[in-house]
Design an enzyme around this catalytic site. Structure first.
Site, PDB file in Angstrom:
ATOM      1  N   ASN A 149      67.454  48.649  36.715  1.00  0.00           N
ATOM      2  CA  ASN A 149      67.684  48.050  35.404  1.00  0.00           C
ATOM      3  C   ASN A 149      68.925  47.162  35.345  1.00  0.00           C
ATOM      4  OD1 ASN A 149      68.540  50.924  35.733  1.00  0.00           O
ATOM      5  ND2 ASN A 149      69.826  50.367  34.003  1.00  0.00           N
ATOM      6  N   SER A 197      58.187  52.869  29.417  1.00  0.00           N
ATOM      7  CA  SER A 197      58.576  52.850  28.010  1.00  0.00           C
ATOM      8  C   SER A 197      58.103  51.546  27.377  1.00  0.00           C
ATOM      9  CB  SER A 197      60.104  52.961  27.915  1.00  0.00           C
ATOM     10  OG  SER A 197      60.501  53.327  26.626  1.00  0.00           O
ATOM     11  N   ALA A 198      57.458  51.636  26.194  1.00  0.00           N
ATOM     12  CA  ALA A 198      56.829  50.455  25.590  1.00  0.00           C
ATOM     13  C   ALA A 198      57.822  49.359  25.209  1.00  0.00           C
ATOM     14  CB  ALA A 198      56.033  50.879  24.345  1.00  0.00           C
ATOM     15  N   HIS A 199      59.024  49.754  24.761  1.00  0.00           N
ATOM     16  CA  HIS A 199      59.929  48.729  24.213  1.00  0.00           C
ATOM     17  C   HIS A 199      60.540  47.839  25.290  1.00  0.00           C
ATOM     18  CE1 HIS A 199      64.065  50.364  25.065  1.00  0.00           C
ATOM     19  NE2 HIS A 199      63.399  51.488  25.195  1.00  0.00           N
ATOM     20  N   THR A 239      52.078  66.241  17.430  1.00  0.00           N
ATOM     21  CA  THR A 239      51.139  65.288  16.831  1.00  0.00           C
ATOM     22  C   THR A 239      51.303  63.920  17.484  1.00  0.00           C
ATOM     23  OG1 THR A 239      51.255  66.484  14.749  1.00  0.00           O
ATOM     24  CG2 THR A 239      50.455  64.207  14.642  1.00  0.00           C
ATOM     25  N   CYS A 324      73.730  51.659  28.736  1.00  0.00           N
ATOM     26  CA  CYS A 324      73.681  53.083  28.397  1.00  0.00           C
ATOM     27  C   CYS A 324      75.015  53.778  28.607  1.00  0.00           C
ATOM     28  CB  CYS A 324      72.613  53.776  29.218  1.00  0.00           C
ATOM     29  SG  CYS A 324      71.016  53.005  29.017  1.00  0.00           S
TER      30      CYS A 324
HETATM   31  C1  LIG Z   1      65.378  51.718  29.480  1.00  0.00           C
HETATM   32  C2  LIG Z   1      65.234  52.542  30.689  1.00  0.00           C
HETATM   33  C3  LIG Z   1      65.073  53.936  30.622  1.00  0.00           C
HETATM   34  C4  LIG Z   1      65.089  54.690  29.324  1.00  0.00           C
HETATM   35  O1  LIG Z   1      64.062  54.301  28.450  1.00  0.00           O
HETATM   36  P1  LIG Z   1      64.018  54.869  26.962  1.00  0.00           P
HETATM   37  O2  LIG Z   1      62.881  54.181  26.332  1.00  0.00           O
HETATM   38  O3  LIG Z   1      65.328  54.501  26.340  1.00  0.00           O
HETATM   39  O4  LIG Z   1      63.876  56.334  27.025  1.00  0.00           O
HETATM   40  C5  LIG Z   1      64.913  54.620  31.797  1.00  0.00           C
HETATM   41  N1  LIG Z   1      64.921  54.000  32.983  1.00  0.00           N
HETATM   42  C6  LIG Z   1      65.076  52.666  33.092  1.00  0.00           C
HETATM   43  C7  LIG Z   1      65.061  52.018  34.441  1.00  0.00           C
HETATM   44  C8  LIG Z   1      65.248  51.893  31.964  1.00  0.00           C
HETATM   45  O5  LIG Z   1      65.410  50.584  32.069  1.00  0.00           O
END
Ligand SMILES: *Cc1c(COP(=O)(O)O)cnc(C)c1O
Length: 382
Positions: A149, A197-199, A239, A324
């Site tokens: 990341n 993760s969707a976002h 749910t 983070c």
């Molecule tokens: C963003 C990210 C996460 C955490 O995702 P969340 O949706 O915040 O829980 C974990 N691993 C990597 C490599 C990321 O980029």
């Protein structure tokens, strides 16, 4: 202001929001209910599951929906550690993993699991010989992220899967950064578990998934970490977040449909930005120059205090080290593991472009960034 932090999060694709809208309003049924509203919600979840399965070349029954990658990672690591407790007590991971992996590993160490943290080479890549040497007869899991990341550096998972399987261990990958940006095929990679993760790919925040291999003769055991009602085949009670899951499915659909086009566009935008910034004397690219994600560049500028610089920007939004850990000012653990000095790590900026941006926009901000760094006198002190 131009947003250049698409590795921290992405905006919701308007088409994804449109797909979600009915399930936030009129179609509010509980997917476990057996009446009409329940069945409508269940159908929507079934469709979304198939869309995500198609993106990953997975089977629908191999996907568990969660609240995001952090939860998927917790379920994978703790779930495997518990389910395979009679087989062994050793996990291998990498020093450059996301905190969501490293912090779970640190917790597992407190309950008697031994964890090996592998070093990486200066370009951020793993040496397969170093991985192989780490296995013991106690090893149950190898956890290696597909794309980093902070730097975007990719790891070759297929040979690591072979190593893990030869040692009767499983391979887990945190593919949160890779999904939606590069092809991710669970069979080609031969991974046993994969978190997303969707976002991170234009879906909503607060929803993600864990892939767990459930093919004939290859059933990954996993102990649930969330109990209460036995939803999702008992892997994760609670749910179902129907609008979120519909959004995840829609984001997966568009990512798959537009992957190749977006990929090419990202490389050209990123390279435009990167070429300008690397003209600054003394600047160094962090990470392998080609084996990385298409949308990211991470560069250290000599003498720069990246945190102060980012906070002072009025034209762009970028990241330092890792978002983070930004609450505590520590040099990035990823850059440190790659052998960067503290000064180089504190002077690192991460830029993440989006396919929705234009070359003109990027070229313009590249100029603004150059000017801003120039006023800090960096150019005069190569
Ligand atoms: C963003 C990210 C996460 C955490 O995702 P969340 O949706 O915040 O829980 C974990 N691993 C990597 C490599 C990321 O980029």
């Amino acid at each position: 202001m131009l947003y250049l932090d698409h590795n921290a999060t992405t905006p919701l694709d308007p088409r994804v929001l449109e797909a979600m809208m009915p399930y936030l309003t009129e179609q509010y049924g509980n997917a476990s209910s057996t009446h009409k509203f329940g069945l409508t919600a269940k159908d929507a979840v079934t469709r979304a599951t198939q869309q995500l399965a198609d993106l990953l070349n997975a089977q629908p029954n191999e996907l568990v929906f969660t609240s995001g990658a952090t939860e998927s990672i917790n379920l994978a690591l703790k779930g495997v550690a518990e389910a395979y407790a009679d087989r062994g007590h050793h996990i291998i991971t990498v020093a450059t993993e996301h905190k969501a992996v490293l912090d779970v590993c640190a917790y597992l160490e407190t309950i008697g699991i031994a964890v090996t943290y592998l070093p990486v080479q200066p370009d951020g890549r793993l040496d397969p010989d170093v991985v192989e040497a780490a296995f013991t007869d106690q090893t149950i899991l190898l956890a290696v992220m597909l794309a980093n990341n902070e730097t975007g550096v990719l790891q070759d998972l297929r040979p690591l899967a072979e190593l893990a399987h030869a040692h009767e261990a499983l391979l887990f990958t945190d593919a949160t950064q890779a999904v939606g940006k590069i092809p991710v095929d669970v069979d080609a990679l031969d991974v046993d578990l994969l978190a997303l993760s969707a976002h991170k790919f234009y879906g909503p925040k607060g929803v993600g998934a864990l892939y767990t291999r459930q093919r004939r003769g290859q059933r990954t055991k996993l102990t649930a970490q969330m109990h209460g009602g036995g939803h999702q085949r008992g892997f994760r009670s609670g749910t179902l977040n129907v609008p979120g899951i519909v959004g995840l499915g829609a984001a997966a659909h568009w990512a798959k449909t537009e992957l190749d086009d977006n990929n090419q566009k990202l490389v050209s935008l990123r390279d435009t930005l990167e070429a300008s910034l690397l003209e600054i004397p003394g600047s160094i690219l962090n990470g392998h120059p080609t084996l990385r994600l298409p949308n990211i560049t991470n560069i250290s500028f000599p003498g720069l205090e990246a945190d102060t610089w980012v906070a002072a920007q009025t034209e762009i939004m970028a990241a330092t080290g890792s978002a983070c850990t930004a609450a505590i000012i520590e040099p990035s653990h990823v850059l440190q593991a790659m052998g960067r000095s503290n000064e180089e790590a504190f002077g690192a900026l991460r830029f993440g472009v989006s396919h929705t941006q234009t070359v003109e926009e990027i070229a313009q901000v590249a100029e603004a960034i150059m000017l801003s760094l120039q006023t800090l006198n960096l150019l005069a002190n190569p």
